[in-house]
Every structure is written in structure tokens, then in C-alpha cells.
Design a protein around this motif. Sequence first.
Motif, short mmCIF file in Angstrom:
data_model
loop_
_atom_site.label_atom_id
_atom_site.label_comp_id
_atom_site.label_asym_id
_atom_site.label_seq_id
_atom_site.Cartn_x
_atom_site.Cartn_y
_atom_site.Cartn_z
N GLU A 190 0.86 -1.17 0.00
CA GLU A 190 0.00 0.00 0.00
C GLU A 190 0.90 1.23 0.00
N ARG A 191 0.35 2.31 -0.51
CA ARG A 191 1.13 3.53 -0.64
C ARG A 191 0.39 4.62 0.13
N GLN A 192 1.12 5.36 0.92
CA GLN A 192 0.53 6.44 1.67
C GLN A 192 1.20 7.73 1.25
N VAL A 193 0.39 8.75 0.97
CA VAL A 193 0.93 10.05 0.62
C VAL A 193 1.35 10.73 1.91
N VAL A 194 2.62 11.14 1.99
CA VAL A 194 3.13 11.75 3.21
C VAL A 194 2.85 13.23 3.22
N GLY A 195 3.16 13.91 2.15
CA GLY A 195 2.94 15.35 2.08
C GLY A 195 3.29 15.84 0.70
N ALA A 196 2.73 16.97 0.34
CA ALA A 196 3.01 17.53 -0.96
C ALA A 196 3.13 19.04 -0.81
N LEU A 197 4.21 19.59 -1.35
CA LEU A 197 4.38 21.04 -1.31
C LEU A 197 3.49 21.66 -2.39
N SER A 198 2.85 22.73 -2.05
CA SER A 198 1.92 23.37 -2.96
C SER A 198 2.58 24.59 -3.59
N VAL A 199 2.73 24.58 -4.91
CA VAL A 199 3.27 25.73 -5.64
C VAL A 199 2.16 26.23 -6.54
N SER A 200 1.56 27.33 -6.15
CA SER A 200 0.43 27.87 -6.90
C SER A 200 0.92 28.68 -8.09
N LYS A 201 0.02 28.90 -9.04
CA LYS A 201 0.34 29.74 -10.20
C LYS A 201 0.41 31.19 -9.76
N TRP A 202 1.29 31.93 -10.44
CA TRP A 202 1.41 33.35 -10.14
C TRP A 202 0.18 34.07 -10.67
N GLN A 203 -0.29 35.04 -9.90
CA GLN A 203 -1.40 35.89 -10.31
C GLN A 203 -1.07 37.30 -9.88
N ALA A 204 -1.58 38.27 -10.60
CA ALA A 204 -1.35 39.67 -10.24
C ALA A 204 -1.81 39.90 -8.80
N GLY A 205 -0.98 40.56 -8.03
CA GLY A 205 -1.29 40.85 -6.64
C GLY A 205 -0.86 39.76 -5.68
N LYS A 206 -0.42 38.63 -6.19
CA LYS A 206 0.01 37.52 -5.34
C LYS A 206 1.50 37.66 -5.08
N ASP A 207 1.90 37.54 -3.82
CA ASP A 207 3.33 37.62 -3.52
C ASP A 207 3.88 36.24 -3.17
N ALA A 208 5.20 36.16 -3.04
CA ALA A 208 5.89 34.89 -2.84
C ALA A 208 5.58 34.25 -1.50
N SER A 209 4.97 34.96 -0.57
CA SER A 209 4.68 34.39 0.74
C SER A 209 3.71 33.20 0.64
N ALA A 210 3.04 33.08 -0.51
CA ALA A 210 2.12 31.95 -0.72
C ALA A 210 2.88 30.67 -1.05
N LEU A 211 4.18 30.76 -1.31
CA LEU A 211 4.98 29.60 -1.72
C LEU A 211 5.69 28.97 -0.53
N PRO A 212 6.04 27.69 -0.65
CA PRO A 212 6.88 27.05 0.37
C PRO A 212 8.24 27.75 0.47
N ARG A 213 8.88 27.64 1.60
CA ARG A 213 10.12 28.36 1.91
C ARG A 213 11.20 28.22 0.84
N VAL A 214 11.48 27.01 0.38
CA VAL A 214 12.56 26.81 -0.58
C VAL A 214 12.26 27.54 -1.89
N TYR A 215 11.01 27.60 -2.30
CA TYR A 215 10.64 28.31 -3.51
C TYR A 215 10.77 29.82 -3.33
N ARG A 216 10.45 30.31 -2.13
CA ARG A 216 10.66 31.74 -1.84
C ARG A 216 12.14 32.08 -1.92
N ASP A 217 12.98 31.19 -1.37
CA ASP A 217 14.43 31.41 -1.43
C ASP A 217 14.92 31.47 -2.87
N ILE A 218 14.43 30.57 -3.70
CA ILE A 218 14.81 30.55 -5.12
C ILE A 218 14.41 31.85 -5.79
N LEU A 219 13.19 32.31 -5.54
CA LEU A 219 12.72 33.57 -6.14
C LEU A 219 13.57 34.75 -5.68
#
Length: 155
Positions: free
Chosen positions: A65-94
Motif C-alpha cells: 500500500e502507498r501512503q501520501v506523506v505530504g506535498a508542497l503546494s506551488v500555486s500559479k502566479w497571479q497579479a497581486g500575489k506575492d511569494a509568501s504563498a509559496l513554500p520556503r525553498v521556492y521563496r528562497d529561489i525567487l
Amino acid sequence: MRVEELETEVAGLVRQLEQSREGLDRLRIARETVAEVMAKMSVGSGPVAEVADDDRAPSLYAGGERQVVGALSVSKWQAGKDASALPRVYRDILEVATDAPGPVRPEQFVPRIRLPAEVGKFEGTRAKLKRLVERRWLDEDDPGLFTPGSRRAGA
């Protein structure tokens, strides 16, 4: 004569069965190890999808059996959206892409986001960069050269 042939065939099948069982055991151990590592990595790294213990997906392996442990959510960019909506490593990359004077290669991101310079880290970072390009947070005008998303810069 026929009995001996069948006994030889059965012995071969028994060996194959034992090898398959050993392979399945190794896969189960690997799955458990990956689940433990992902659980440790997900602590404090941003949004993680939680899955109930009884929420399991069917497996291709009998009895597995397979259990999903966790998934990082990377949303699409939209006007007015800032990087705080992204997981930490993605914010660092940006942040690295934004602070750079020009296009940045994946190998240059790795030390700047505090990862060891190892092949696996380069490939993992490259995958994250491609995901950010797909979601319009970054641009890749030339192959392997990443810049902040032009849609973001214009907004």
C-alpha cells in the motif's frame, strides 16, 4: 524423466519467487525510509497536504500500500500575489533570481539557497526551477538560464 524436468522447473520458479519477495521487501523498506525523510523535511518548510492514516492509494504490488506523506503546494502566479504563498525553498529561489544582476544557472542557486553542492541537489533545484517557470513565477528565455518572471516584473 518428466518428473525430474518438473522438479527442476519448480526449483527455478521457487528461486524467482524468493527473489521477487526480496525485491518487494526492499521496496517496502525504501518506501518507509522515503516517508520518514519526507516527514522530517516537511516540518517547518511550508504548506503540507495532510493525509489521514486510513487514506491510502492502491498499490501495484500485492499486499502493498502507498501512503501520501505530504506535498508542497506551488500555486500559479497571479497579479497581486506575492511569494509568501509559496513554500520556503521556492521563496528562497525567487529571492536569489530577483537579487541576481542577470540570468542565473541552476548550479548557482544551490549554494545561495544553503544546499550542499551535490548532483542530487542540482537536479532537485532544476526541477523546482522548471516548476516555477510552469507556474509563471520565473522565466527561462534561454535553456538553463532563469530570471524573475516578466509577468511578475511588469505587475
